[in-house]
Every structure is written in C-alpha cells, then in structure tokens.
Scaffold this active site. Structure first.
Site, PDB file in Angstrom:
ATOM      1  N   HIS A  67       1.502   4.444  -2.922  1.00 22.12           N
ATOM      2  CA  HIS A  67       1.540   5.916  -2.850  1.00 22.12           C
ATOM      3  C   HIS A  67       2.715   6.451  -3.653  1.00 22.12           C
ATOM      4  CE1 HIS A  67      -1.697   6.686  -0.201  1.00 22.12           C
ATOM      5  NE2 HIS A  67      -1.198   5.996   0.807  1.00 22.12           N
TER       6      HIS A  67
ATOM      7  N   GLU B 179      -5.772   7.095  -1.243  1.00 24.10           N
ATOM      8  CA  GLU B 179      -5.809   5.868  -0.434  1.00 24.10           C
ATOM      9  C   GLU B 179      -6.424   4.715  -1.219  1.00 24.10           C
ATOM     10  OE1 GLU B 179      -4.196   5.402   2.253  1.00 24.10           O
ATOM     11  OE2 GLU B 179      -3.618   7.513   2.320  1.00 24.10           O
TER      12      GLU B 179
ATOM     13  N   HIS C 231       0.845  -1.203   0.000  1.00 27.85           N
ATOM     14  CA  HIS C 231       0.000   0.000   0.000  1.00 27.85           C
ATOM     15  C   HIS C 231       0.884   1.258   0.000  1.00 27.85           C
ATOM     16  CE1 HIS C 231      -3.278   2.731   1.327  1.00 27.85           C
ATOM     17  NE2 HIS C 231      -2.293   3.312   1.969  1.00 27.85           N
ATOM     18  N   GLU C 232       1.886   1.279   0.881  1.00 23.14           N
ATOM     19  CA  GLU C 232       2.780   2.442   0.942  1.00 23.14           C
ATOM     20  C   GLU C 232       3.534   2.629  -0.370  1.00 23.14           C
ATOM     21  OE1 GLU C 232       2.700   4.633   3.289  1.00 23.14           O
ATOM     22  OE2 GLU C 232       1.277   3.442   4.435  1.00 23.14           O
TER      23      GLU C 232
ATOM     24  N   ASP D 116      -4.559   1.283  -2.229  1.00 21.01           N
ATOM     25  CA  ASP D 116      -5.142  -0.023  -1.907  1.00 21.01           C
ATOM     26  C   ASP D 116      -5.232  -0.889  -3.158  1.00 21.01           C
ATOM     27  OD1 ASP D 116      -5.402   0.467   0.750  1.00 21.01           O
ATOM     28  OD2 ASP D 116      -7.558   0.879   0.728  1.00 21.01           O
TER      29      ASP D 116
HETATM   30 ZN   LIG Z   1      -2.131   5.294   2.537  1.00 22.56          ZN
END
Ligand SMILES: [Zn+2]
Length: 418
Positions: free
Chosen positions: A280, A358, A276-277, A362
């Site tokens: 980004h 976000e 997930h990170e 995801d």
């Molecule tokens: Zn996040």
C-alpha cells in the site's frame, strides 16, 4: 419546496438501497450456510463457516435497525424542527454569538452520542461477547468513552472555534481558508496520532530481537523501506480480532502489529501480511488516498460555502435562518446532518478504488514475499474474524473495501510460485 422533495427522495432512495442490499446479502449467506465453498473446504470447518454466517447476520440485523433509527433522528432534527428548537434553546441561554453556535453543535453530538451508546454497548457486550470476540471489561469500556470525549473536546472545540470564526468573519471565501485549516489540522493529527493519541488507549512495545524481527528487517531491506520502529500493540485487551497497520508520516513511520496477530500467525505469514501493507505504501496508495480526501473536502467546503448563503436550504429543511447574523453553527449542523444522505451514493466508487488497491498490494506481497503465505494468513484471519466467505456479489461490489474472499484468494493463487 423543491429541496424538501429532493431531500426526501434522496433519503428514501438511500434507505431503500441499503435495505435491498442487506436483504440480498442475508439471503445469499443463508443459501450458502450449509456448505463451505469448495476452495476453502480443506481449510475451514463447517462449524467456523456457520459461525461466520451467524455473526454476519447478527451484525446486519442490528445495522438495519440502526438505519431505521437514524432516519427517524434525521427527520426529527430537520423537518420536525428538532434543530430549530435546539437553536432557540441555546439562543435563549447564551444569546447570539460564537459560544451559542458551539453549544448548538456540541449538544447535537451529545444527543447523537447518547442515542448511540446502547448500540455500542450491545455491539461489544452483546454481539462480540456472544461470538467470543470480546475481551473488554466494563471499566475499560467507560475509560475509553471518557478518554474519547475529553480528546474530542480538547481537539474538536478549538478547531470548531476557528472554523466558526472564519465562517463569520472571513468573508465570501471563508471556505478556502477553512480548507487550509482542515489540511493543516489533518497533518497535525497524522503526527499526533502515533506519538500522543494512540498511546492513550494502548501500550506499544518494540518488537523483540529474534527470528521474527530478523525476517521483517530482511523484508524491509528488500522493499527499500525505512521505518522508525516495529511495535506490538496490546489489541487483545479489547478484542480477539487481529490486525497490522502503518502510522505516521515521513521519517516517523511506524509499523504496528496487534499482539493477537503475532500470536495467531507464523513468522512467514506475518512477513506476508506486512509485505501487503508495505505494498500500500510503495504503490502510493496512502498518498493517493490523502490527496483524494483533501480534494473531496475542498469540494464539500465549496458546496457548503455556496449552499449556506441560500435561504431555501434552511427553510426547506425546517429551519429559520438568520442570514445576516450568526448563522454559521446552524449551517454547519444542518449541512453535516444532510450531506451523508447524498454522500452515500458515492460508496461504490470509493469501494471500487479501495479493492483495486488491495489487489495491487497483494501483487506486491506475492512479489516481495510469498503469495502462499499470504493465502494461509488470510484464511486464518477470515476464520478469526468470522468473516463470511460467501458475500452477495452486488452487496460486496457496493460496500466492500476488500475483494470477497474467493476472488482475493484466486488472484493470489494465480501469482503463487509452486
Ligand atoms: Zn490492504
């Protein structure tokens, strides 16, 4: 005094909005306190659900009190003449010049810092302690505070001196020069933070060889990501809350896991959180945010450049300016006190952009790792952070940087491979 009216109206509207949203949020949580939402029923106990509700309510109540207090402080500094008195006092002491303006700004942060102290104390040793999250000792609390102040002085004072000098000497377009300084300063911080600043507060040790490290290196390869190391941070010395983050830029990127996260999640879940990170990063969110913040600071400085030359700005807020002398400190102080009142109304735009990111991160995690592992990781994190699973929808739309738990899980479930 038209601007006095605009200021008071903006202040009243922002406070009314905050109170309205908070009361909605509290009502919504109270209404859903006695039942775990159906989709979480098998994963979250009613005890944890109650704890999340109580924790959220406690923090909200303190927040409401702080809003009221901050209004009183703002009015005190402006319309009631606090800033003017502080200005006169430092002027008597030091005479006009840059040192006086620096003294003015430092004394304002000193005063607000002292007022804030009992609140940070209560948050840590009252609320966090009561809900079992506090791991901080008194000694650490004061050591952190002292380091924070020294660091603020070491970094803040030279920056302030440069800005005030530009405001005083660089002519009409001082704010453009100041913007360049600001951008450079932020780039410097991005480099200083992981290598010099963060280690002042925490210990970082490289992630040990083993199944977890192999797993993570596999993921990094799959995502075509090069990093200057994986680190574990001793977050547990302050709080039981877990987290993971990226820091640094270019080749010096680091991945940092809180030790609390490593203890709580299994390797698959840690991989999913990291994916997930990475999302980004790979979806350019970090770069976009940085560009946005520089664009916004350009506009804010342009506004300051314009409004600081208008006598009405000062007069309508209880200040007598010295338009032909050393006025920069006063302008900066007044502007930074008043700007948040109006900036507050941009909150929902910012939150909306963040929630979009976000969802994208995801989706990236679902593609490169596993949606199901991210779901189980998130449920554990919601539990450990006592985050409410039943936020008020409007409150959440306005403030939340992350999608509300049920929507986020549903989005992940739609992508899960069964
Ligand atoms: Zn996040």
């Amino acid at each position: 005094m038209t601007f006095t009216l605009i200021f008071l109206l903006g202040l009243a509207l922002s406070v009314a909005t905050r109170y309205y949203l908070a009361s909605r949020h509290m009502r919504h949580i109270a209404l859903h306190r006695d039942q775990v939402p159906a989709e979480f029923a098998s994963k979250v106990t009613i005890t944890d659900h109650h704890k999340a509700a109580d924790y959220t309510m406690t923090k909200l109540r303190l927040g409401l009190f702080e809003i009221a207090l901050s209004v009183a402080i703002l009015i005190g500094f402006t319309l009631l003449g606090g800033l003017q008195q502080l200005h006169n006092f430092t002027l008597d002491l030091l005479g006009p010049g840059i040192p006086q303006q620096m003294a003015l700004l430092v004394s304002i942060s000193l005063i607000t810092g002292i007022i804030d102290l009992p609140f940070s104390w209560h948050r840590q040793f009252g609320i966090e302690e009561k809900f079992g999250f506090n791991r901080m000792t008194l000694a650490l609390f004061f050591a952190d505070m002292l380091k924070g102040i020294l660091l603020g002085l070491a970094i803040g004072l030279p920056l302030l001196w440069v800005v005030l000098t530009l405001m005083t000497e660089a002519g009409q377009y001082w704010w453009v020069w100041t913007w360049f300084v600001w951008v450079g300063f932020n780039a410097l911080l991005l480099w200083l933070f992981p290598t010099f600043i963060a280690p002042l507060f925490n210990k970082f040790k490289p992630l040990e060889d083993g199944p977890l490290k192999d797993r993570i290196e596999d993921l990094l390869k799959r995502c075509d990501f090069t990093s200057q190391g994986l680190f574990i941070m001793d977050g547990s010395k302050r709080s039981a809350h877990g987290n993971a983050y990226f820091t640094g830029m270019g080749k010096a990127k680091r991945i940092v896991f809180f030790d609390t996260l490593i203890e709580r999640l299994n390797p698959q879940e840690i991989e999913a959180v990291l994916a997930h990170e990475l999302g980004h990063f790979k979806r350019q969110h970090i770069r976009k945010r940085l560009i946005q913040s520089f664009a916004l600071s350009f506009l804010v400085l342009a506004l300051l450049g314009w409004i600081s030359t208008k006598a009405w700005f000062y007069l309508s807020l209880g200040i007598t300016p010295d338009m032909n002398g050393y006025n920069a400190g006063l302008a900066l102080a007044l502007f930074s006190l008043v700007l948040p009142v109006f900036g507050f109304f941009l909150t929902p735009i910012n939150s909306m952009g963040s929630r979009k990111h976000e969802y994208e991160a995801d989706a990236f995690a679902a593609e490169k790792s596993s949606a199901n592992d991210l779901i189980t990781a998130l449920v554990k994190l919601y539990q450990d952070n006592a985050a409410t699973l039943t936020p008020d929808p409007l409150y959440s739309k306005f403030y939340d940087s992350h999608p509300p738990a049920p929507l986020r899980i549903a989005h992940l479930q739609s992508m899960a491979v069964r």
